[in-house]
Design an enzyme around this catalytic site. Structure first.
Site, PDB file in Angstrom:
ATOM      1  N   GLU A 179      -9.484   3.718   1.762  1.00 65.26           N
ATOM      2  CA  GLU A 179      -8.893   3.790   0.431  1.00 65.26           C
ATOM      3  C   GLU A 179      -7.968   2.605   0.240  1.00 65.26           C
ATOM      4  O   GLU A 179      -7.741   2.330  -1.074  1.00 65.26           O
ATOM      5  CB  GLU A 179      -8.372   5.221   0.263  1.00 65.26           C
ATOM      6  CG  GLU A 179      -6.983   5.458   0.705  1.00 65.26           C
ATOM      7  CD  GLU A 179      -6.695   5.098   2.127  1.00 65.26           C
ATOM      8  OE1 GLU A 179      -7.896   5.453   2.847  1.00 65.26           O
ATOM      9  OE2 GLU A 179      -5.660   4.937   2.739  1.00 65.26           O
TER      10      GLU A 179
ATOM     11  N   ASP B 258      -2.649  10.229   3.254  1.00 64.35           N
ATOM     12  CA  ASP B 258      -4.003   9.917   3.578  1.00 64.35           C
ATOM     13  C   ASP B 258      -4.887  10.895   4.256  1.00 64.35           C
ATOM     14  O   ASP B 258      -4.790  10.780   5.433  1.00 64.35           O
ATOM     15  CB  ASP B 258      -4.230   8.462   4.154  1.00 64.35           C
ATOM     16  CG  ASP B 258      -5.501   7.923   4.363  1.00 64.35           C
ATOM     17  OD1 ASP B 258      -6.600   8.653   3.652  1.00 64.35           O
ATOM     18  OD2 ASP B 258      -5.729   7.069   4.957  1.00 64.35           O
TER      19      ASP B 258
ATOM     20  N   ASP C 155     -12.116   7.201   3.085  1.00 64.55           N
ATOM     21  CA  ASP C 155     -11.067   6.974   4.026  1.00 64.55           C
ATOM     22  C   ASP C 155     -10.585   5.350   4.118  1.00 64.55           C
ATOM     23  O   ASP C 155      -9.651   4.937   4.484  1.00 64.55           O
ATOM     24  CB  ASP C 155     -11.352   7.316   5.394  1.00 64.55           C
ATOM     25  CG  ASP C 155     -10.010   7.560   6.316  1.00 64.55           C
ATOM     26  OD1 ASP C 155      -9.046   7.704   5.659  1.00 64.55           O
ATOM     27  OD2 ASP C 155     -10.277   7.790   7.343  1.00 64.55           O
TER      28      ASP C 155
ATOM     29  N   ARG D 281      -7.691  -0.416   0.936  1.00 64.28           N
ATOM     30  CA  ARG D 281      -8.152  -1.878   0.341  1.00 64.28           C
ATOM     31  C   ARG D 281      -8.560  -1.460  -1.157  1.00 64.28           C
ATOM     32  O   ARG D 281      -8.733  -2.597  -1.724  1.00 64.28           O
ATOM     33  CB  ARG D 281      -9.540  -2.339   1.182  1.00 64.28           C
ATOM     34  CG  ARG D 281     -10.643  -1.328   1.326  1.00 64.28           C
ATOM     35  CD  ARG D 281     -11.625  -1.667   2.486  1.00 64.28           C
ATOM     36  NE  ARG D 281     -11.058  -1.114   3.635  1.00 64.28           N
ATOM     37  CZ  ARG D 281     -11.571  -1.224   4.920  1.00 64.28           C
ATOM     38  NH1 ARG D 281     -12.564  -1.957   5.038  1.00 64.28           N
ATOM     39  NH2 ARG D 281     -11.019  -0.778   6.017  1.00 64.28           N
TER      40      ARG D 281
ATOM     41  N   ASP E 155       1.398   6.384   5.468  1.00 61.65           N
ATOM     42  CA  ASP E 155       0.545   5.575   4.833  1.00 61.65           C
ATOM     43  C   ASP E 155       1.194   4.910   3.551  1.00 61.65           C
ATOM     44  O   ASP E 155       0.396   4.097   2.824  1.00 61.65           O
ATOM     45  CB  ASP E 155      -0.861   6.209   4.670  1.00 61.65           C
ATOM     46  CG  ASP E 155      -1.919   5.351   4.634  1.00 61.65           C
ATOM     47  OD1 ASP E 155      -1.922   4.292   5.547  1.00 61.65           O
ATOM     48  OD2 ASP E 155      -3.125   5.727   4.189  1.00 61.65           O
TER      49      ASP E 155
ATOM     50  N   LYS F 234       0.854  -1.165   0.144  1.00 62.35           N
ATOM     51  CA  LYS F 234       0.024   0.251   0.002  1.00 62.35           C
ATOM     52  C   LYS F 234       0.994   1.202   0.077  1.00 62.35           C
ATOM     53  O   LYS F 234       1.677   1.256   0.910  1.00 62.35           O
ATOM     54  CB  LYS F 234      -0.775   0.123   1.283  1.00 62.35           C
ATOM     55  CG  LYS F 234      -1.709   1.266   1.530  1.00 62.35           C
ATOM     56  CD  LYS F 234      -2.661   1.168   2.511  1.00 62.35           C
ATOM     57  CE  LYS F 234      -3.304   2.749   2.811  1.00 62.35           C
ATOM     58  NZ  LYS F 234      -4.219   2.515   4.091  1.00 62.35           N
TER      59      LYS F 234
ATOM     60  N   LYS G 119     -10.438  13.002   7.437  1.00 63.79           N
ATOM     61  CA  LYS G 119      -9.923  12.637   8.696  1.00 63.79           C
ATOM     62  C   LYS G 119     -10.093  13.879   9.513  1.00 63.79           C
ATOM     63  O   LYS G 119      -9.741  15.158   9.262  1.00 63.79           O
ATOM     64  CB  LYS G 119      -8.477  12.440   8.839  1.00 63.79           C
ATOM     65  CG  LYS G 119      -8.360  10.636   8.257  1.00 63.79           C
ATOM     66  CD  LYS G 119      -6.857  10.265   8.295  1.00 63.79           C
ATOM     67  CE  LYS G 119      -6.722   8.821   7.692  1.00 63.79           C
ATOM     68  NZ  LYS G 119      -7.486   7.906   8.673  1.00 63.79           N
TER      69      LYS G 119
HETATM   70  N1  BES Z   1      -4.376   4.809   6.450  1.00 66.77           N
HETATM   71  C1  BES Z   1      -5.542   4.267   7.421  1.00 66.77           C
HETATM   72  C2  BES Z   1      -5.295   3.556   8.565  1.00 66.77           C
HETATM   73  C3  BES Z   1      -4.273   4.080   9.648  1.00 66.77           C
HETATM   74  C4  BES Z   1      -4.931   4.529  11.046  1.00 66.77           C
HETATM   75  C5  BES Z   1      -2.856   3.823   9.492  1.00 66.77           C
HETATM   76  C6  BES Z   1      -3.960   4.833  11.799  1.00 66.77           C
HETATM   77  C7  BES Z   1      -2.388   4.189  10.729  1.00 66.77           C
HETATM   78  C8  BES Z   1      -2.755   4.748  11.746  1.00 66.77           C
HETATM   79  C9  BES Z   1      -6.527   3.836   6.524  1.00 66.77           C
HETATM   80  O1  BES Z   1      -6.659   4.275   5.199  1.00 66.77           O
HETATM   81  C10 BES Z   1      -7.932   4.170   7.136  1.00 66.77           C
HETATM   82  O2  BES Z   1      -8.145   5.471   7.354  1.00 66.77           O
HETATM   83  N2  BES Z   1      -8.667   3.711   7.828  1.00 66.77           N
HETATM   84  C11 BES Z   1      -9.815   3.558   8.273  1.00 66.77           C
HETATM   85  C12 BES Z   1     -11.138   2.456   7.836  1.00 66.77           C
HETATM   86  C13 BES Z   1     -12.338   2.847   8.273  1.00 66.77           C
HETATM   87  C14 BES Z   1     -12.877   4.111   7.605  1.00 66.77           C
HETATM   88  C15 BES Z   1     -13.109   1.725   7.960  1.00 66.77           C
HETATM   89  C16 BES Z   1      -9.721   3.575   9.843  1.00 66.77           C
HETATM   90  O3  BES Z   1      -9.007   2.657  10.219  1.00 66.77           O
HETATM   91  O4  BES Z   1     -10.361   4.342  10.539  1.00 66.77           O
HETATM   92 ZN    ZN Z   2      -4.909   4.932   4.497  1.00 69.31          ZN
HETATM   93 MN    MN Z   3      -7.944   6.048   5.240  1.00 69.65          MN
END
Ligand code: BES
Ligand code: ZN
Ligand code: MN
Length: 497
Positions: free
Chosen positions: A351, A272, A349, A353, A290, A267, A279
């Site tokens: 993204e 992000d 968010d 996957r 990210d 990834k 966010k």
């Molecule tokens: N890049 C983030 C995940 C992340 C969070 C990495 C904190 C490092 C520290 C990912 O793209 C994300 O935003 N995931 C969301 C998914 C949700 C919207 C289903 C999350 O974990 O809140």
């Molecule tokens: Zn992310």
């Molecule tokens: Mn995200």
């Protein structure tokens, strides 16, 4: 710093700084005992007076040891004898290196491979010392006006208490050194901010690797190429960004021509923001990391090339920036992925996957032996496992077991979460084949479920490194760790061995 291994008798090393272990409760390691004897019981005296207790984490530099001729000895507390864990062992090395530099040592001989750690061999300790020593030396001051002074330590010998193991230890050192090189590349790329480390920059970095190693070739797919392939999921994430997305494809050829490769999929979200599902400011800091999955793919391939591992590896990096705005994709948009499956966007968010789904489908053309994706995918994995274990999900138990074992062996551990069918329910959509989120419950697992829909044609494992690839706690302590390069390297080494 130059690292080497040899059987180094302490009495012949008086010009170097000798690094020796002392247990809590007064027990000395063999070399500490020898030095203590030459110094007429000085170390024992320090212990009995309670000046130094041998507690783990304690470090005491001694200069000009009374009458012994030893000029510089670094006492390292190791905690109670027989309780030292692999993690405890690894953790003390960087502080040793910092202490050596702090006292301006130029040469050192490290006697810590004498320490007893249950089930761990001498070569294992050598490899850990090598990797962790580089962790101790690492800094990232590219953008600081005041650079730290260059470290004083130029040369460290790792003492081998059993001469007959010298060959195995030399091999372990070579591996540790190559892994450290890979880890450093991974950390450096990860630590760069997203205004420098863009998808285009990552593609250039991959090309640099291709120039440096004749065993590595690199091809970069542009957005127009991806459009022709039907990568609607990856391109949707990119559409709000001014940066062009890149699909970076590396091939390392160390094995027989027809041998199916190990595919590593990273990834590479260079930043992000969350997109239109924006966010919060607090959650956005740290999101330059990210792309740690992408950095891991590059670091691992570099280390493999450095070691000339007899194996074929394919690296696929989905490098994209996730931005909000008028041209950005939106919640409830329906995307058609390269696999043909349609996806309803619930959160922009989620993204990672999306970009990985198309990268996984693209992997099929390499007929991979196994596919391992590496991604800072979910905040939920931090809730589940904290900052110590990488989350592991897989559709093939033998592969999961191999990775777990590699994690144990390399001190870069993962913990498996279930990928049961029951969880697939959560990512149903009333409008498309799948939804891109599955609610708050079991967020790491439902993300894994999503990816599994695109990994049906091969043995696949997913490493969620959101808690392990970088330390993001607070704003002043952020730093990349280089994980899981050591685990992946151990997996590859075990596979060829
Ligand atoms: N890049 C983030 C995940 C992340 C969070 C990495 C904190 C490092 C520290 C990912 O793209 C994300 O935003 N995931 C969301 C998914 C949700 C919207 C289903 C999350 O974990 O809140
Ligand atoms: Zn992310
Ligand atoms: Mn995200």
């Amino acid at each position: 710093m130059k690292l080497s291994v040899k059987a180094a008798q302490p009495e012949k090393q008086k010009k170097s700084c000798l690094v020796v272990g002392v247990y809590e409760g007064g027990e000395l390691t063999p070399t500490a005992r020898e030095i203590d004897k030459a110094a007429h019981g000085y170390i024992k005296k320090l212990l009995s007076q309670g000046v130094f207790q041998g507690k783990s984490g304690q470090i005491l530099p001694l200069f000009h040891l009374a009458g012994s001729g030893f000029e510089h000895v670094l006492l390292v507390g190791c905690g109670k004898a027989k309780t030292l864990t692999p993690t405890g062992f690894r953790k003390m090395i960087p502080s040793v290196i910092k202490a050596l530099n702090g006292s301006q040592a130029k040469q050192a001989v490290c006697y810590l491979a004498e320490l007893e750690i249950r089930d761990k061999s001498l070569p294992w300790k050598v490899k850990q010392i090598a990797e962790a020593a580089w962790d101790g030396l690492y800094r990232f001051d590219l953008f600081k006006s005041d650079k730290e002074a260059a470290p004083s330590l130029k040369d460290m010998v790792i003492h081998i208490p059993e001469a007959r193991q010298i060959k195995a230890c030399e091999e372990a050192l070579k591996q540790g050194q190559a892994i450290a090189d890979g880890v450093i590349l991974t950390k450096n790329l990860a630590n760069l901010p997203s205004n420098i480390c863009t998808p285009t920059f990552l593609a250039q970095q991959a090309k640099e690797l291709g120039k440096r190693y004749s065993s590595i070739s690199v091809k970069v797919l542009e957005e127009s190429d991806m459009r022709k392939l039907g990568m609607g999921a990856l391109l949707a994430v990119s559409q709000g960004s001014a940066e062009d997305a890149k699909l970076i494809c590396l091939e390392y050829k160390g094995g027989a021509k027809k041998q199916p490769p190990v595919a590593l999929v990273g990834k590479g979200i260079t930043f992000d923001t969350g997109g239109n599902s924006l966010k919060s400011p607090d959650n956005m800091v740290g999101m330059k990391y990210d792309m740690c999955g992408a950095a891991t793919v590059l670091g691992t391939i570099k280390a493999a090339a450095e070691l000339k591992l007899p194996i074929n590896i394919v690296g696929i990096i989905a490098a994209v920036e996730n931005m909000p705005g008028g041209t950005a994709y939106k919640p409830e948009d329906i995307l058609t992925s390269m696999s043909g499956q349609t996806i309803e966007v619930i959160s922009t968010d989620a993204e990672g996957r999306l970009v990985l789904s198309d990268a996984l489908t693209y992997c099929e053309r390499y007929n991979p032996d196994v596919v391992i994706d590496i991604a800072t995918l979910t905040g939920a994995v931090v809730i589940a496992l904290g900052f110590h274990a990488t989350g592991l999900l897989s559709n093939h138990d033998p592969l999961a077991k191999d990775l777990l074992r590699a994690g144990e062996e390399s001190n870069d551990r993962a913990w498996q979460l279930p990928l049961w069918d029951e969880y697939q329910e959560q990512i149903k959509s009333p409008f498309a084949d799948i939804a891109n989120t599955g609610g708050r419950a079991a967020g790491t697992i439902t993300a894994g479920c999503f990816l599994s829909r695109f990994a049906k044609k091969f043995h696949w494992a997913h490493l969620d490194v959101a808690g392990t690839a970088a330390m993001m706690a607070g704003t002043s302590e952020r730093m990349a760790t280089g994980r899981p390069v050591p685990m992946l390297m151990q997996y590859l080494i075990n596979k060829v061995g």
